[in-house]
Scaffold this motif. Structure first.
Motif, short mmCIF file in Angstrom:
data_model
loop_
_atom_site.label_atom_id
_atom_site.label_comp_id
_atom_site.label_asym_id
_atom_site.label_seq_id
_atom_site.Cartn_x
_atom_site.Cartn_y
_atom_site.Cartn_z
N ARG A 143 0.82 -1.20 0.00
CA ARG A 143 0.00 0.00 0.00
C ARG A 143 0.86 1.26 0.00
N ALA A 144 1.99 1.20 0.70
CA ALA A 144 2.90 2.34 0.68
C ALA A 144 3.44 2.58 -0.73
N ARG A 145 3.73 1.50 -1.47
CA ARG A 145 4.20 1.65 -2.85
C ARG A 145 3.11 2.26 -3.73
N LEU A 146 1.87 1.85 -3.51
CA LEU A 146 0.77 2.42 -4.28
C LEU A 146 0.60 3.91 -3.98
N VAL A 147 0.74 4.29 -2.71
CA VAL A 147 0.65 5.70 -2.33
C VAL A 147 1.77 6.49 -3.00
N CYS A 148 2.98 5.96 -3.00
CA CYS A 148 4.11 6.65 -3.62
C CYS A 148 3.88 6.81 -5.13
N ALA A 149 3.38 5.76 -5.77
CA ALA A 149 3.10 5.85 -7.20
C ALA A 149 2.05 6.92 -7.48
N GLY A 150 1.02 6.99 -6.61
CA GLY A 150 0.00 8.02 -6.76
C GLY A 150 0.56 9.42 -6.59
N ILE A 151 1.45 9.58 -5.61
CA ILE A 151 2.07 10.89 -5.39
C ILE A 151 2.90 11.31 -6.59
N TRP A 152 3.74 10.40 -7.09
CA TRP A 152 4.56 10.71 -8.26
C TRP A 152 3.69 11.12 -9.45
N LEU A 153 2.64 10.35 -9.70
CA LEU A 153 1.78 10.62 -10.84
C LEU A 153 1.08 11.98 -10.70
#
Length: 346
Positions: A143-153
């Protein structure tokens, strides 16, 4: 975050003006500040990234956020030498339109990614302290990886207007300029974009961070007798609160407040030169402070990162162990001299 740069980031008018130029002040401050930030940022974030990658098996959600923050900072500081060269050359850009756009874009992607990654880290720490049981179920590495991907995008897309302005020729100085795009005509649109950036990019995550810290402090103060592990977590949380708040107060807040004031200031037509010069110099100082956020983040890893110092110790032991094993394999085997150990044989 979308915002026309209309001298808000450079502090220098693109066209000829009646007021004295601050080019000497700007060139000296920017070249010095960006040089220091490059050295400190490369060393601090590069070292942290090596430790985080080499100890990736000891992963945690907080570790994922630290890793992404270090990558963001490194991408930013790697473009700063181009800015240093530009200001050392007295505002002459010789590196092409593409690098001009990327250099400007990367600085602002890092600025807002840092804010959002700090907010994510604060929420993670808040859940770990205030809701420790639910935290085990809610906060995972995936979930942390998904949050980071969302932030980057989100940040990369919303900062895309910075890719729209590249190099241009300034007839007043006969130089090719970068970081100083031509003046935009639609001031109303610029103001709207600035307030979107101010609210979504800065104020909203800052409020979330403050609320998390209030909850953390209240939870820590309500605990009278805690285990050693809980005390260690509390100490890390306090350190994180101090470092993040200092980063906001020194780097992020002055820049966003000054940028908003400057845009409102530019809407006036009867401004004395003394105020124009003072405002332009304040732009130079606050943007330098905003770029310096890359130097504060390594403090966050070392003093409040989950087990960062333990990761550093384990990495050092691993490197030492590998070195000793390599030395042992390379050490020549000396045959015993006959009769040398006769006492042991007897």
């Amino acid at each position: 975050m979308p915002m026309c740069q209309v001298n808000v980031t450079s502090g220098v008018e693109s066209n000829c003006t009646r007021c004295p130029s601050i080019d000497d002040f700007r060139n000296q401050v920017y070249s010095t500040a960006y040089s220091l930030i490059t050295v400190l940022g490369l060393f601090g974030n590069g070292f942290a990234l090596v430790v985080l990658i080499r100890t990736y098996r000891q992963g945690s959600p907080f570790h994922v956020f630290m890793l992404n923050l270090a990558v963001s900072d490194l991408l930013c500081v790697l473009t700063l030498p181009l800015r240093v060269l530009y200001y050392v050359r007295q505002g002459q850009w010789d590196h092409g339109d593409f690098l001009c756009r990327i250099s400007s874009y990367t600085l602002y992607v890092n600025l807002y990614c840092s804010i959002y990654f700090m907010a994510a880290m604060s929420i993670t720490r808040f859940l770990a302290i205030v809701f420790p049981v639910q935290n085990l179920r809610l906060v995972t590495e995936n979930r942390a990886r998904l949050v980071c991907a969302g932030i980057w995008l989100f940040i990369c897309l919303s900062s895309s207007p910075f890719l729209m302005s590249g190099q241009h020729f300034d007839p007043c100085t006969n130089k090719t300029k970068c970081f100083e795009p031509p003046q935009c005509q639609n001031m109303k649109k610029i103001m709207v974009l600035n307030y979107f950036s101010l609210v979504i990019g800065f104020a909203l995550p800052f409020v979330v961070i403050l609320l998390c810290y209030v909850g953390i402090v209240r939870a820590l103060m309500s605990r009278t007798h805690t285990a050693r592990r809980q005390r260690d977590t509390g100490i890390k949380a306090i350190r994180m609160i101090v470092i993040v708040l200092l980063t906001f107060l020194i780097s992020f807040m002055p820049y966003h407040i000054q940028r908003t004031i400057h845009l409102n200031f530019k809407a006036r037509s009867d401004t004395p030169c003394s105020e124009v010069v003072a405002m332009q110099k304040s732009v130079v100082v606050t943007l330098s402070l905003a770029a310096a956020n890359s130097c504060f983040d390594p403090l966050l890893y070392f003093f409040s990162g989950e087990g960062f110092r333990n990761r550093l110790s384990s990495l050092r032991r691993s490197v030492t162990g590998n070195t000793l094993r390599s030395t042992a394999r390379l050490k020549p085997i000396v045959a015993p001299v006959p009769g040398e150990n006769h006492q042991m044989a007897s």
